[in-house]
Design a protein around this motif. Structure first.
Motif, PDB file in Angstrom:
ATOM      1  N   UNK A 112      33.845  72.650  35.026  1.00  0.00           N
ATOM      2  CA  UNK A 112      32.947  71.675  34.396  1.00  0.00           C
ATOM      3  C   UNK A 112      32.490  72.227  33.051  1.00  0.00           C
ATOM      4  N   UNK A 113      32.283  71.337  32.082  1.00  0.00           N
ATOM      5  CA  UNK A 113      31.753  71.732  30.783  1.00  0.00           C
ATOM      6  C   UNK A 113      30.337  72.278  30.966  1.00  0.00           C
ATOM      7  N   UNK A 114      30.068  73.427  30.379  1.00  0.00           N
ATOM      8  CA  UNK A 114      28.740  74.038  30.489  1.00  0.00           C
ATOM      9  C   UNK A 114      27.665  73.088  29.985  1.00  0.00           C
ATOM     10  N   UNK A 115      27.927  72.408  28.871  1.00  0.00           N
ATOM     11  CA  UNK A 115      26.911  71.518  28.292  1.00  0.00           C
ATOM     12  C   UNK A 115      26.587  70.317  29.178  1.00  0.00           C
ATOM     13  N   UNK A 116      27.454  69.971  30.116  1.00  0.00           N
ATOM     14  CA  UNK A 116      27.223  68.821  30.999  1.00  0.00           C
ATOM     15  C   UNK A 116      26.414  69.173  32.247  1.00  0.00           C
ATOM     16  N   UNK A 117      26.235  70.457  32.527  1.00  0.00           N
ATOM     17  CA  UNK A 117      25.548  70.865  33.756  1.00  0.00           C
ATOM     18  C   UNK A 117      24.201  70.173  33.981  1.00  0.00           C
ATOM     19  N   UNK A 118      23.314  70.106  32.983  1.00  0.00           N
ATOM     20  CA  UNK A 118      21.998  69.495  33.245  1.00  0.00           C
ATOM     21  C   UNK A 118      22.058  68.026  33.654  1.00  0.00           C
ATOM     22  N   UNK A 123      22.138  70.790  43.020  1.00  0.00           N
ATOM     23  CA  UNK A 123      21.352  71.169  44.191  1.00  0.00           C
ATOM     24  C   UNK A 123      19.937  71.495  43.742  1.00  0.00           C
ATOM     25  N   UNK A 124      18.992  71.311  44.630  1.00  0.00           N
ATOM     26  CA  UNK A 124      17.586  71.570  44.318  1.00  0.00           C
ATOM     27  C   UNK A 124      17.385  73.008  43.859  1.00  0.00           C
ATOM     28  N   UNK A 125      16.757  73.195  42.707  1.00  0.00           N
ATOM     29  CA  UNK A 125      16.469  74.523  42.183  1.00  0.00           C
ATOM     30  C   UNK A 125      17.639  75.204  41.501  1.00  0.00           C
ATOM     31  N   UNK A 126      18.805  74.540  41.471  1.00  0.00           N
ATOM     32  CA  UNK A 126      19.980  75.199  40.898  1.00  0.00           C
ATOM     33  C   UNK A 126      19.902  75.319  39.378  1.00  0.00           C
ATOM     34  N   UNK A 127      19.327  74.354  38.686  1.00  0.00           N
ATOM     35  CA  UNK A 127      19.324  74.408  37.225  1.00  0.00           C
ATOM     36  C   UNK A 127      18.638  75.679  36.719  1.00  0.00           C
ATOM     37  N   UNK A 128      17.515  76.044  37.338  1.00  0.00           N
ATOM     38  CA  UNK A 128      16.817  77.262  36.937  1.00  0.00           C
ATOM     39  C   UNK A 128      17.704  78.498  37.146  1.00  0.00           C
ATOM     40  N   UNK A 130      21.041  78.481  37.154  1.00  0.00           N
ATOM     41  CA  UNK A 130      22.121  78.396  36.162  1.00  0.00           C
ATOM     42  C   UNK A 130      21.635  78.898  34.804  1.00  0.00           C
ATOM     43  N   UNK A 131      20.433  78.505  34.420  1.00  0.00           N
ATOM     44  CA  UNK A 131      19.880  78.981  33.142  1.00  0.00           C
ATOM     45  C   UNK A 131      19.761  80.504  33.129  1.00  0.00           C
ATOM     46  N   UNK A 132      19.296  81.073  34.240  1.00  0.00           N
ATOM     47  CA  UNK A 132      19.186  82.533  34.320  1.00  0.00           C
ATOM     48  C   UNK A 132      20.553  83.187  34.176  1.00  0.00           C
ATOM     49  N   UNK A 133      21.542  82.621  34.849  1.00  0.00           N
ATOM     50  CA  UNK A 133      22.869  83.223  34.877  1.00  0.00           C
ATOM     51  C   UNK A 133      23.607  83.069  33.553  1.00  0.00           C
ATOM     52  N   UNK A 134      23.368  81.991  32.842  1.00  0.00           N
ATOM     53  CA  UNK A 134      24.073  81.744  31.588  1.00  0.00           C
ATOM     54  C   UNK A 134      23.344  82.315  30.380  1.00  0.00           C
ATOM     55  N   UNK A 135      22.006  82.392  30.441  1.00  0.00           N
ATOM     56  CA  UNK A 135      21.262  82.874  29.274  1.00  0.00           C
ATOM     57  C   UNK A 135      20.664  84.262  29.477  1.00  0.00           C
TER      58      UNK A 135
END
Length: 155
Positions: A112-118, A123-128, A130-135
């Motif tokens: 999946x395109x990284x920019x499309x993730x948000x 899944x609940x709580x996954x965005x936070x 993902x942000x930790x893992x990518x940034x």
């Protein structure tokens, strides 16, 4: 010296597999527990080291062989109702090989395109996470459970 009561702990892992050239990541559309889009990962088995457990889980869930994992932090919470802690060790890598499986018992697996993730059904709580893992902005994402409220903390 004071003795501390040990708590039960469930250990898990997750890895962001990043294709830097195409700005994509491997995602899993989970259909079992914690439904929605996440990065792949799983449980650490008894007496298994954390990094090898992550490499094993990624192979099982994606078909890919990963190397050179970089620690991105942890997510954890203590559940007062069960007197137990849940810990997710977070990793990222750009070093992978093999053929990506299309689907496992956990769900569909794809790039999946990284920019499309948000914008995805995460899944609940996954965005936070993902942000930790990518940034790599934080070292720990923790919940404090206060009754029915799950309060997010970042360290």
């Amino acid at each position: 010296m004071a003795k501390h009561e040990l708590e039960r702990v469930e250990l898990t892992n997750m890895c962001a597999i990043i294709d830097e050239e195409n700005q994509k990541v491997v995602v899993q559309k989970r259909v079992k527990s914690w439904c929605g889009i996440t990065f792949p990962g799983g449980h650490v088995e008894r007496a298994e080291a954390i990094v090898p457990s992550t490499i094993r889980e990624i192979k099982e869930e994606t078909g890919l062989d990963i190397r050179d994992l970089k620690a991105c932090g942890i997510k954890d919470w203590y559940n007062p109702e069960t007197s137990s802690r849940y810990i997710v060790f977070l990793f990222a890598t750009t070093n992978f090989s093999g053929n990506l499986l299309e689907e496992t018992a956990e769900g569909e697996v794809y790039w999946e395109d990284i920019e499309k993730l948000p914008d995805l059904e995460l899944s609940s709580g996954f965005w936070e996470m993902a942000e930790m893992m990518l940034s790599r902005k934080y070292a720990e994402f923790s919940y404090l459970i206060d009754g029915k409220d799950w309060i997010k903390n970042f360290y």
